[in-house]
Design a protein around this motif. Structure first.
Motif, PDB file in Angstrom:
ATOM      1  N   GLY A   1       0.821  -1.192   0.000  1.00 61.06           N
ATOM      2  CA  GLY A   1       0.000   0.000   0.000  1.00 61.06           C
ATOM      3  C   GLY A   1       0.858   1.246   0.000  1.00 61.06           C
ATOM      4  O   GLY A   1       1.856   1.328   0.719  1.00 61.06           O
TER       5      GLY A   1
ATOM      6  N   ARG B   1      -4.176  -0.520  -7.673  1.00 63.96           N
ATOM      7  CA  ARG B   1      -5.492   0.081  -7.795  1.00 63.96           C
ATOM      8  C   ARG B   1      -5.607   1.230  -6.796  1.00 63.96           C
ATOM      9  O   ARG B   1      -5.161   1.114  -5.651  1.00 63.96           O
ATOM     10  CB  ARG B   1      -6.588  -0.951  -7.520  1.00 63.96           C
ATOM     11  CG  ARG B   1      -6.737  -2.014  -8.589  1.00 63.96           C
ATOM     12  CD  ARG B   1      -7.258  -1.420  -9.895  1.00 63.96           C
ATOM     13  NE  ARG B   1      -7.381  -2.442 -10.931  1.00 63.96           N
ATOM     14  CZ  ARG B   1      -6.443  -2.717 -11.809  1.00 63.96           C
ATOM     15  NH1 ARG B   1      -5.293  -2.046 -11.770  1.00 63.96           N
ATOM     16  NH2 ARG B   1      -6.620  -3.632 -12.732  1.00 63.96           N
TER      17      ARG B   1
ATOM     18  N   LEU C   1      -7.694   3.086  -4.302  1.00 64.77           N
ATOM     19  CA  LEU C   1      -8.873   2.781  -3.494  1.00 64.77           C
ATOM     20  C   LEU C   1      -9.506   4.043  -2.899  1.00 64.77           C
ATOM     21  O   LEU C   1     -10.723   4.089  -2.691  1.00 64.77           O
ATOM     22  CB  LEU C   1      -8.499   1.815  -2.362  1.00 64.77           C
ATOM     23  CG  LEU C   1      -7.933   0.463  -2.790  1.00 64.77           C
ATOM     24  CD1 LEU C   1      -7.704  -0.416  -1.570  1.00 64.77           C
ATOM     25  CD2 LEU C   1      -8.853  -0.245  -3.779  1.00 64.77           C
ATOM     26  N   GLU C   2      -8.677   5.038  -2.609  1.00 61.73           N
ATOM     27  CA  GLU C   2      -9.182   6.290  -2.048  1.00 61.73           C
ATOM     28  C   GLU C   2      -8.481   7.456  -2.732  1.00 61.73           C
ATOM     29  O   GLU C   2      -7.279   7.395  -2.999  1.00 61.73           O
ATOM     30  CB  GLU C   2      -8.930   6.352  -0.536  1.00 61.73           C
ATOM     31  CG  GLU C   2      -9.606   5.236   0.250  1.00 61.73           C
ATOM     32  CD  GLU C   2      -9.261   5.282   1.728  1.00 61.73           C
ATOM     33  OE1 GLU C   2      -9.011   6.403   2.226  1.00 61.73           O
ATOM     34  OE2 GLU C   2      -9.218   4.217   2.365  1.00 61.73           O
TER      35      GLU C   2
ATOM     36  N   TYR D   1      -4.644   6.907  -2.126  1.00 66.94           N
ATOM     37  CA  TYR D   1      -4.199   5.637  -1.533  1.00 66.94           C
ATOM     38  C   TYR D   1      -4.304   4.546  -2.596  1.00 66.94           C
ATOM     39  O   TYR D   1      -5.383   4.294  -3.145  1.00 66.94           O
ATOM     40  CB  TYR D   1      -5.052   5.270  -0.325  1.00 66.94           C
ATOM     41  CG  TYR D   1      -4.699   3.919   0.272  1.00 66.94           C
ATOM     42  CD1 TYR D   1      -3.492   3.727   0.926  1.00 66.94           C
ATOM     43  CD2 TYR D   1      -5.582   2.837   0.171  1.00 66.94           C
ATOM     44  CE1 TYR D   1      -3.156   2.495   1.457  1.00 66.94           C
ATOM     45  CE2 TYR D   1      -5.262   1.602   0.709  1.00 66.94           C
ATOM     46  CZ  TYR D   1      -4.039   1.440   1.346  1.00 66.94           C
ATOM     47  OH  TYR D   1      -3.710   0.213   1.878  1.00 66.94           O
ATOM     48  N   ALA D   2      -3.165   3.903  -2.902  1.00 70.54           N
ATOM     49  CA  ALA D   2      -3.114   2.848  -3.913  1.00 70.54           C
ATOM     50  C   ALA D   2      -2.629   1.549  -3.277  1.00 70.54           C
ATOM     51  O   ALA D   2      -1.804   1.562  -2.359  1.00 70.54           O
ATOM     52  CB  ALA D   2      -2.187   3.246  -5.057  1.00 70.54           C
ATOM     53  N   LYS D   3      -3.149   0.434  -3.774  1.00 68.54           N
ATOM     54  CA  LYS D   3      -2.812  -0.863  -3.184  1.00 68.54           C
ATOM     55  C   LYS D   3      -2.667  -1.912  -4.284  1.00 68.54           C
ATOM     56  O   LYS D   3      -3.319  -1.829  -5.333  1.00 68.54           O
ATOM     57  CB  LYS D   3      -3.909  -1.295  -2.203  1.00 68.54           C
ATOM     58  CG  LYS D   3      -3.552  -2.505  -1.336  1.00 68.54           C
ATOM     59  CD  LYS D   3      -4.615  -2.736  -0.286  1.00 68.54           C
ATOM     60  CE  LYS D   3      -4.302  -3.947   0.583  1.00 68.54           C
ATOM     61  NZ  LYS D   3      -3.079  -3.742   1.405  1.00 68.54           N
TER      62      LYS D   3
ATOM     63  N   PHE E   1      -2.959  -6.021  -5.243  1.00 66.91           N
ATOM     64  CA  PHE E   1      -3.713  -7.181  -4.781  1.00 66.91           C
ATOM     65  C   PHE E   1      -3.195  -8.491  -5.368  1.00 66.91           C
ATOM     66  O   PHE E   1      -3.842  -9.523  -5.249  1.00 66.91           O
ATOM     67  CB  PHE E   1      -5.194  -7.023  -5.147  1.00 66.91           C
ATOM     68  CG  PHE E   1      -5.883  -5.910  -4.407  1.00 66.91           C
ATOM     69  CD1 PHE E   1      -6.363  -6.107  -3.124  1.00 66.91           C
ATOM     70  CD2 PHE E   1      -6.030  -4.662  -4.985  1.00 66.91           C
ATOM     71  CE1 PHE E   1      -6.991  -5.078  -2.432  1.00 66.91           C
ATOM     72  CE2 PHE E   1      -6.662  -3.625  -4.314  1.00 66.91           C
ATOM     73  CZ  PHE E   1      -7.147  -3.841  -3.030  1.00 66.91           C
TER      74      PHE E   1
END
Length: 341
Positions: free
Chosen positions: A86, A113, A115-116, A123-125, A127
């Protein structure tokens, strides 16, 4: 190295004592837990405390509105390559439009992706389950794309096909995607022994694979350079004579064969074929010198530049093929893990 004797405890249990200085160093006490991790060579790593196989680490980056978008992109890539799952970007004021575009572009390229998102925070994460990623398959895919790019770049040069050259340029992102992902996996395998075991890698494999992946990516970059020059020459109404183009094609086809053979030999562990690739460098240097002499027959200054750039890119691809062949030979003689009996 500390040697310990295995002792019996009860009827069926076997135990060893832990070094006293290590107990003091880790501040372990009676009743505490340790975590054991079996390695590929059947050795055992002991971690103090209860340890997850791999924590989903996150990092926060503070971004000033004046920060260059290219530097921001490089920071995100660095965080990705070092295994963060993240990435939290916080602006000291608000993100500029250029920064927002740069973040979205690189996040997409890194299989992440968002997410926020708002004016002050992104905010990217990621998966992806890295433990199930087949290294060999990903490298083969990267090679297939790169090989087709080089071949099509040469075709666009021969046929003055600008549209094909643009297709080559567009495929570069696909190679970059795989390059970043593979480098993340390889760095992660070095940092986390449990991931290396799941991927079937030893530390020395990570070094060889990293060099291999980088050389493939360099080949793709030079295929793009050839394509860019085809596009540029068309836009300026410039072109090389038929004899010069034919010489370039012969030079390029030789490099293309060397590159494909080097990759084939790597996966086949073919030392003789790899050595043949390396020895062909002398022949390529002779062809390069002949091409350099043909520059005399070119009158337009821009055409001379185009010829030199394409010639240099083809030469470098041949050199990268030889680098890959060297990796194959070095990899074939890597020491086998010592297993005590």
């Amino acid at each position: 190295m500390d040697r310990r004797k295995i002792m019996s405890l009860g009827r069926s249990s076997l135990v060893i004592s832990l070094p006293k200085h290590w107990i003091k160093l880790t501040e372990l006490e009676r009743g505490d837990y340790v975590t054991l991790n079996i390695q590929k060579d059947n050795s055992l790593i002991v971690f103090p405390g209860v340890r997850k196989e791999r924590e989903d680490r996150e990092i926060t980056l503070n971004v000033d509105p004046s920060e260059n978008k290219d530097l921001l992109t490089r920071k995100i890539i660095a965080c990705y390559l070092n295994g963060y799952f993240g990435i939290n970007l916080i602006s000291t004021d608000i993100f500029t439009v250029a920064q927002q575009k740069a973040v979205r572009n690189i996040v997409g390229m890194l299989y992440m992706r968002i997410l926020e998102s708002d004016a002050r925070r992104i905010y990217a994460k990621i998966f992806v389950d890295e433990s199930k990623a087949p290294i060999d398959t990903a490298i083969r895919r990267m090679h297939v794309i790169t090989s087709s790019m080089f071949q099509d770049a040469l075709k666009s040069l021969l046929n003055q096909d600008v549209e094909l050259a643009r297709v080559v340029h567009g495929l570069d992102d696909d190679v970059d995607n795989l390059n970043f992902f593979l480098l993340r996996l390889l760095r992660g395998a070095v940092l986390h022994p449990s991931l290396a075991v799941k991927l079937g890698l030893e530390p020395i494999d990570c070094l060889d694979f990293q060099t291999l992946v980088q050389r493939i990516e360099y080949v793709a970059d030079h295929a793009v350079t050839i394509a860019k020059n085809v596009i540029m020459s068309s836009g300026r109404g410039l072109w090389l004579s038929q004899s010069v183009v034919e010489s370039l094609m012969n030079f390029g086809n030789q490099a293309f064969d060397m590159y494909n053979e080097a990759i084939r030999a790597f996966f086949a562990r073919d030392i003789d074929a790899s050595n043949n690739v390396i020895e062909r460098l002398d022949e390529m240097e002779m062809l390069n010198q002949k091409l350099a002499l043909s520059t005399i027959s070119v009158n337009e200054a821009l055409a001379v530049c185009m010829l030199c750039i394409i010639r240099d890119s083809i030469k470098r691809i041949a050199e990268y093929a030889a680098d890959i062949a060297e990796i194959t030979i070095d990899h074939a003689y890597k020491p086998k893990p010592a297993v005590s009996t």
